[in-house]
Design a protein around this motif. Structure first.
Motif, PDB file in Angstrom:
ATOM      1  N   MET A 245       6.411 -54.411  14.638  1.00  0.00           N
ATOM      2  CA  MET A 245       6.406 -55.551  13.738  1.00  0.00           C
ATOM      3  C   MET A 245       5.078 -55.588  12.990  1.00  0.00           C
ATOM      4  O   MET A 245       4.040 -55.854  13.553  1.00  0.00           O
ATOM      5  N   GLU A 246       5.129 -55.258  11.731  1.00  0.00           N
ATOM      6  CA  GLU A 246       3.922 -55.209  10.921  1.00  0.00           C
ATOM      7  C   GLU A 246       3.653 -56.560  10.279  1.00  0.00           C
ATOM      8  O   GLU A 246       4.578 -57.312   9.983  1.00  0.00           O
ATOM      9  N   GLU A 247       2.392 -56.824  10.040  1.00  0.00           N
ATOM     10  CA  GLU A 247       2.055 -58.049   9.316  1.00  0.00           C
ATOM     11  C   GLU A 247       2.520 -57.893   7.877  1.00  0.00           C
ATOM     12  O   GLU A 247       2.357 -56.826   7.277  1.00  0.00           O
ATOM     13  N   ASP A 248       3.094 -58.950   7.347  1.00  0.00           N
ATOM     14  CA  ASP A 248       3.609 -58.908   5.986  1.00  0.00           C
ATOM     15  C   ASP A 248       2.473 -58.709   4.990  1.00  0.00           C
ATOM     16  O   ASP A 248       1.549 -59.506   4.939  1.00  0.00           O
ATOM     17  N   PRO A 249       2.499 -57.629   4.193  1.00  0.00           N
ATOM     18  CA  PRO A 249       1.377 -57.393   3.287  1.00  0.00           C
ATOM     19  C   PRO A 249       1.384 -58.288   2.050  1.00  0.00           C
ATOM     20  O   PRO A 249       0.412 -58.339   1.337  1.00  0.00           O
ATOM     21  N   ASN A 250       2.505 -58.977   1.793  1.00  0.00           N
ATOM     22  CA  ASN A 250       2.558 -59.781   0.564  1.00  0.00           C
ATOM     23  C   ASN A 250       2.840 -61.258   0.793  1.00  0.00           C
ATOM     24  O   ASN A 250       3.692 -61.831   0.125  1.00  0.00           O
TER      25      ASN A 250
ATOM     26  N   SER B 199      -0.099 -61.468  13.623  1.00  0.00           N
ATOM     27  CA  SER B 199       0.917 -61.160  12.606  1.00  0.00           C
ATOM     28  C   SER B 199       1.505 -62.421  11.998  1.00  0.00           C
ATOM     29  O   SER B 199       2.080 -62.381  10.919  1.00  0.00           O
TER      30      SER B 199
ATOM     31  N   SER C 264       8.211 -52.632  19.228  1.00  0.00           N
ATOM     32  CA  SER C 264       7.084 -52.694  18.304  1.00  0.00           C
ATOM     33  C   SER C 264       5.947 -51.765  18.752  1.00  0.00           C
ATOM     34  O   SER C 264       5.187 -51.248  17.931  1.00  0.00           O
TER      35      SER C 264
ATOM     36  N   TYR D  11       2.987 -48.828  16.837  1.00  0.00           N
ATOM     37  CA  TYR D  11       1.535 -48.700  17.039  1.00  0.00           C
ATOM     38  C   TYR D  11       1.194 -47.326  17.622  1.00  0.00           C
ATOM     39  O   TYR D  11       0.170 -46.746  17.292  1.00  0.00           O
TER      40      TYR D  11
ATOM     41  N   VAL E 212      -4.081 -55.382   5.901  1.00  0.00           N
ATOM     42  CA  VAL E 212      -3.314 -56.332   5.084  1.00  0.00           C
ATOM     43  C   VAL E 212      -4.137 -56.787   3.879  1.00  0.00           C
ATOM     44  O   VAL E 212      -3.626 -56.830   2.755  1.00  0.00           O
TER      45      VAL E 212
ATOM     46  N   VAL F 153      -4.219 -54.017   1.292  1.00  0.00           N
ATOM     47  CA  VAL F 153      -2.950 -53.915   0.541  1.00  0.00           C
ATOM     48  C   VAL F 153      -2.882 -55.010  -0.507  1.00  0.00           C
ATOM     49  O   VAL F 153      -2.531 -54.776  -1.664  1.00  0.00           O
ATOM     50  N   ARG F 154      -3.283 -56.250  -0.107  1.00  0.00           N
ATOM     51  CA  ARG F 154      -3.268 -57.382  -1.044  1.00  0.00           C
ATOM     52  C   ARG F 154      -4.193 -57.118  -2.224  1.00  0.00           C
ATOM     53  O   ARG F 154      -3.845 -57.360  -3.365  1.00  0.00           O
TER      54      ARG F 154
ATOM     55  N   ASP G 252       0.484 -58.374  17.365  1.00  0.00           N
ATOM     56  CA  ASP G 252       1.712 -59.016  16.865  1.00  0.00           C
ATOM     57  C   ASP G 252       1.729 -60.496  17.216  1.00  0.00           C
ATOM     58  O   ASP G 252       2.037 -61.338  16.382  1.00  0.00           O
TER      59      ASP G 252
END
Lengths: 107, 289
Positions: free
Chosen positions: A1-6, B96, B105, B109, B278, B281-282, B92
């Motif tokens: 479960m990845e953290e949502d990038p958007n 997350s 999950s 990883y 994250v 990416v943002r 997670d």
């Protein structure tokens, strides 16, 4: 479960007063028992997955999958991302409208 | 003040462990299964290649010993890597936003970070754990590497070694949480050091309590055995029961707590952080828009 990038784009308040569903595919998704139950809760208030688990007694993994599908069809969005006082990140979900109507015509 | 932080670390980690126990238990059982299967498979291959392997043990003892050491080392690497995937599960739960995790999950990883987990395990535990375990110096073949614990000097050296192992662990352990957040191995080491420097009291008190619960009893038991030096007939059964119960507590409670504590410390200590995956990416998507 990845953290949502958007998440920022999903957290924008795109809530409207009423949503009318006409697409049979989306209607079928909404009428699924668990999704309907979750959507019904999120129409009234924003909740995180743990809240939804406490209310519905459904497994969090199943709730997450249901939420993903509802989000995919624009029925639910991430309303807020908060941090607890122990810095645990919490995503809050909400229905995209205050009321959802189903309109389906045969023929 | 720091004791309050430590108490909070344990309370929150325990609460999260209880609500996500199936995922943590699942990956531990999988890790143990993978470890045993790897060892059995490698021995089976050896037996298939040389059916006389078992019977020529005495004549080919050195090769046989080397082969066993290599097999067990491979098995242990697999075991510790899957155990370290628990920090991904903790990520997670705590970072997350979903506040829960699932067993499967852990494989994501494993795929992303397996070699980093192995390197950190070597860096963090390789030296520390072997010293803490205290077994290596008294193995046959290393008889006088350290003095025996039945002399005051021996006890002193063992205690000093234990403290060094503990400090070493405290310095590098936060890398495990950093890897999951920002992905880079070198940066994870730097972040771990920064966390230690930013709040050494909190790090030392949390891991001190952890060591006291999940490490020290075993060390103390071994020390007492070393001092009393009872015959195996007298102590064998008690030792067996103690190590079995204690190992189960450490494996099924201690290791998941370790993963949750390390992630909790990473999230709660204020220090200069590198951008997370994250955030990167943002930032990239923001620049392209």
């Amino acid at each position: 479960m990845e953290e949502d990038p958007n998440p920022p784009s999903q957290t924008t308040n795109n809530r409207r007063d009423k949503l009318v569903l006409t697409d049979p595919k989306v209607i079928r998704i909404v009428l699924h028992e668990q999704k309907l139950q979750i959507l019904n809760i999120l129409l009234h208030d924003m909740k995180n997955i743990q809240d939804l688990r406490d209310i519905t007694q459904i497994n969090p993994g199943t709730i997450k999958r249901n939420l993903d599908e509802l989000m995919e069809h624009g029925l639910v969005y991430i309303a807020a991302i908060k941090k607890s006082d122990y810095n645990i990140t919490m995503k809050y979900y909400r229905a995209t409208a205050n009321h959802i109507d189903i309109s389906f015509n045969l023929g | 003040m720091e004791m309050n932080g430590t108490r909070r670390d344990f309370r929150e980690s325990w609460k999260l462990l209880k609500s996500n126990y199936r995922a943590f238990l699942g990956i531990e059982l999988f890790a143990i299964g993978a470890f045993l299967l790897t060892i059995l498979a490698l021995f089976a291959i050896q037996f298939a290649l040389d059916p006389n392997f078992v019977f020529t043990f005495s004549s080919g003892m050195i090769q046989s010993m080397h082969y066993r050491v290599v097999i067990i080392a491979i098995g242990f690497m697999l075991l510790t890597t899957f155990i370290n995937c628990q920090t991904g599960l903790a990520y997670d739960v705590m970072s997350s936003g979903e506040m829960f995790t699932e067993f499967r999950s852990a494989f994501s990883y494993f795929r992303q970070h397996w070699w980093k987990y192995i390197l950190i395990t070597f860096l963090m535990g390789g030296l520390g754990l072997s010293i803490n375990a205290g077994g290596l110096p008294r193995q046959p073949g290393f008889p006088d590497y350290f003095p025996s614990p039945d002399t005051p000097l021996g006890i002193f050296i063992m205690l000093v070694a234990f403290v060094i192992g503990f400090l070493w662990h405290c310095l590098f352990v936060q890398s495990l949480a950093s890897i999951n957040a920002q992905g880079s191995f070198i940066r994870s080491i730097r972040e771990s050091y920064r966390i230690f420097r930013a709040n050494p009291k909190r790090v030392l008190s949390t891991w001190g309590l952890y060591y006291l619960i999940f490490f020290f009893p075993s060390f103390l038991f071994e020390l007492i055995l070393g001092i009393l030096n009872p015959s195996l007939e007298e102590s064998g059964f008690i030792m067996g029961i103690f190590f079995l119960i204690y190992a189960l507590i450490v494996i099924f409670i201690g290791l998941p707590m370790h993963a949750l504590l390390v992630t909790g410390l990473y999230n709660n200590i204020e220090f200069q952080r590198f951008p997370t995956k994250v955030e990167l990416v943002r930032k990239q998507s923001g620049e392209t828009e």
